[in-house]
Design an enzyme around this catalytic site. Structure first.
Site, PDB file in Angstrom:
ATOM      1  N   HIS A 155      -5.532  -4.648  -0.412  1.00 46.86           N
ATOM      2  CA  HIS A 155      -5.248  -3.632  -1.582  1.00 46.86           C
ATOM      3  C   HIS A 155      -4.795  -4.332  -2.546  1.00 46.86           C
ATOM      4  CE1 HIS A 155      -4.007  -0.031   1.277  1.00 46.86           C
ATOM      5  NE2 HIS A 155      -4.144  -0.786   1.831  1.00 46.86           N
ATOM      6  N   LYS A 197     -11.636  -1.798   2.075  1.00 42.79           N
ATOM      7  CA  LYS A 197     -10.964  -0.913   0.353  1.00 42.79           C
ATOM      8  C   LYS A 197     -12.248  -1.265  -1.028  1.00 42.79           C
ATOM      9  CE  LYS A 197      -7.291  -1.116   2.586  1.00 42.79           C
ATOM     10  NZ  LYS A 197      -6.932  -2.092   4.175  1.00 42.79           N
ATOM     11  N   SER A 248       0.693  -1.035  -0.403  1.00 44.47           N
ATOM     12  CA  SER A 248       0.347  -0.156   0.109  1.00 44.47           C
ATOM     13  C   SER A 248       0.641   1.765   0.188  1.00 44.47           C
ATOM     14  CB  SER A 248      -0.796  -0.465   1.471  1.00 44.47           C
ATOM     15  OG  SER A 248      -0.130   0.301   2.599  1.00 44.47           O
TER      16      SER A 248
HETATM   17  N1  PMP Z   1      -4.035  -4.606   5.997  1.00 40.57           N
HETATM   18  C1  PMP Z   1      -2.950  -4.010   4.861  1.00 40.57           C
HETATM   19  C2  PMP Z   1      -2.482  -4.241   3.841  1.00 40.57           C
HETATM   20  C3  PMP Z   1      -3.768  -2.475   5.355  1.00 40.57           C
HETATM   21  O1  PMP Z   1      -3.294  -2.030   4.359  1.00 40.57           O
HETATM   22  C4  PMP Z   1      -4.837  -2.550   6.326  1.00 40.57           C
HETATM   23  C5  PMP Z   1      -4.910  -0.918   6.554  1.00 40.57           C
HETATM   24  N2  PMP Z   1      -5.666  -0.279   5.404  1.00 40.57           N
HETATM   25  C6  PMP Z   1      -4.665  -3.570   6.945  1.00 40.57           C
HETATM   26  C7  PMP Z   1      -4.986  -4.427   6.772  1.00 40.57           C
HETATM   27  C8  PMP Z   1      -5.802  -2.951   7.835  1.00 40.57           C
HETATM   28  O2  PMP Z   1      -7.414  -3.227   7.742  1.00 40.57           O
HETATM   29  P1  PMP Z   1      -8.236  -1.815   8.040  1.00 40.57           P
HETATM   30  O3  PMP Z   1      -7.617   0.057   7.997  1.00 40.57           O
HETATM   31  O4  PMP Z   1      -9.289  -2.496   7.454  1.00 40.57           O
HETATM   32  O5  PMP Z   1      -8.487  -2.440   9.406  1.00 40.57           O
END
Ligand code: PMP
Length: 446
Positions: free
Chosen positions: A260, A292, A232
């Site tokens: 992502h 996402k 990300s």
């Molecule tokens: N894994 C990755 C690679 C992330 O980028 C994120 C946060 N965007 C998460 C897990 C955690 O997910 P969430 O924001 O839905 O709690």
């Protein structure tokens, strides 16, 4: 002693205790417990302003105010955040939201949420195991399992908690976690909770992983390799076939965090395995989020039935936490159905992301390792510069987030652009023209 002098001494002591070297010694984690305080003065340990976290925040704010920068965090979006968004009453071109296929705000997805609330109310009012179970949970989990051709899937109320709880539950002190050095914080925290030994390997580098496996595999019971489908911060993807072959050879598990990648990689948006043309069952643990592409909130694990059953019955963040509200599960399921029915959205996302990457590179911008799939960084070299550029773009109607130290190393501070299938070429041209102009101005000697 005068109060302010005492306070300074206490703060200095707290800072020494939390120095980078102390953090290094504990592998970047919290320092070891102290040996107490024979002098009997505990004010350092009760004053929140003496906490290293507060100290860090104060330093960040001092630095920003010295440079005349406004805080780029916690900006308020006043409506749905997609390719455009309203902030401070004004419409911005928006690159700061991971609404990749535009399903957050889609009327059909909104309707699914409304219908679910009408039917189930706003809370399931219990943990799933003890009366929080609803048919919509099962339908969502079946659809998630189907993405990977997996036996089963389980959905948690938070993506972050999915990793923390799954890793914390599955592994123990005799186990080893080998992870990409850029792995998300949730995997690090989960590993830390499990007590397993943790070793990073070089980003997207199977050889670096192989060296660790060859050297350490035999010393441990379970070994888990963790990678991400699409990183990300960098917008690049691993070579799944090579990681899968290593894990097979060394008899380890492979986990892929698809947060992502779902909806982004592969022609039908099925993620890393579709992108790489490999079999989904090469991966033991598929993890992803609903936050996402799926326009909601929460996370999931998909894989074999024994894996999923264990998590359903015992993973603390599932068992001891309320079930996902129906108005979150239902729109995620709707978005998943739409994603299947509308591969043209995925194609549009690929096209517009590729356009952004090509145009940025044409202008000589540093896009790092990005493959041009929904996430494209523009690396600008230091945190103040990234924050300054974010402000300059904001002043011209463009919203993009700076990613600064410690999220990335200081010399690779960046603006991180999230693309959506709804972005247009005109929006991108305008953005990159302004960005290039700003960079040229910054680099012109005065
Ligand atoms: N894994 C990755 C690679 C992330 O980028 C994120 C946060 N965007 C998460 C897990 C955690 O997910 P969430 O924001 O839905 O709690």
């Amino acid at each position: 002693m005068e109060d302010s002098t005492l306070k300074q001494k206490l703060l200095a002591r707290a800072r020494r205790r939390s120095s980078p070297r102390a953090a290094e010694a504990t592998g970047g984690e919290r320092p070891a417990p102290s040996t107490g305080n024979p002098a009997g003065d505990y004010r350092t340990w009760t004053d929140f302003t003496a906490h290293p976290g507060y100290q860090h925040l104060a330093l960040m704010r001092q630095g920003a105010s010295r440079l005349g920068l406004t805080d780029p965090f916690f900006k308020v979006h006043e409506g749905t955040a997609g390719a455009t968004s309203t902030l401070e009453g004004q419409t911005f071109i928006n690159f700061a939201s991971y609404n990749y296929l535009g399903y957050s705000g889609d009327p059909r997805v909104n309707q699914a949420a409304r219908d679910a609330v009408e039917r189930y109310g706003t809370s399931v009012s219990a943990s799933r195991a003890v009366s929080g179970e609803r048919p919509i949970h099962q339908a969502l989990e079946q659809a998630l399992a189907d993405v990977y051709g997996a036996e089963d899937a389980v959905a948690f109320v938070s993506g972050h908690a999915t990793n923390v709880s799954t890793l914390g539950y599955l592994l123990g002190p005799r186990d080893l976690v080998l992870h990409d050095e850029y792995i998300h914080n949730s995997s690090l925290v989960g590993t830390q909770l499990s007590g397993a030994k943790r070793m990073p390997f070089k980003h997207n580098d199977p050889q670096s992983l192989e060296a660790l496996l060859a050297r350490h595999r035999h010393r441990f019971e379970r070994v888990l390799v963790i990678i991400e489908g699409l990183y990300s911060m960098d917008g690049d993807a691993p070579d799944l076939a090579r990681f899968a072959s290593l894990k097979k050879h060394h008899e380890a598990w492979l986990m892929v965090d698809e947060a992502h990648a779902l909806g982004v990689l592969g022609e039908r948006g099925r993620g890393l395995y579709e992108h790489c043309g490999t079999a989904p069952d090469d991966v033991d643990i598929w993890m992803g989020t609903l936050s996402k592409t799926l326009a909601g909130c929460g996370g999931y694990i998909a894989g074999s039935r024994p894996l999923v059953e264990m998590l359903r019955y015992f993973a603390p963040g599932f068992l001891y936490s309320v079930g996902m509200p129906a108005q979150v599960a239902a729109p995620a399921l709707k978005a998943l159905e739409l994603m299947r029915a509308e591969p043209e959205r995925v194609a549009r996302l690929h096209a517009i992301s590729g356009y952004f990457l090509a145009q940025a590179q044409k202008r000589g911008l540093d896009t790092g390792y990005s493959i041009g799939a929904a996430v494209v960084p523009v690396i600008v070299g230091n945190s103040p510069q990234a924050t300054r550029l974010c402000q300059a773009l904001f002043d011209q109607g463009i919203n993009v987030q700076p990613i600064v130290y410690p999220a990335v190393p200081e010399n690779s501070a960046r603006l991180r652009f999230f693309l959506s299938c709804d972005h247009t070429q005109e929006q991108i041209d305008r953005t990159l023209d302004i960005l290039q102009q700003q960079l040229d101005d910054a680099n012109t000697p005065r």
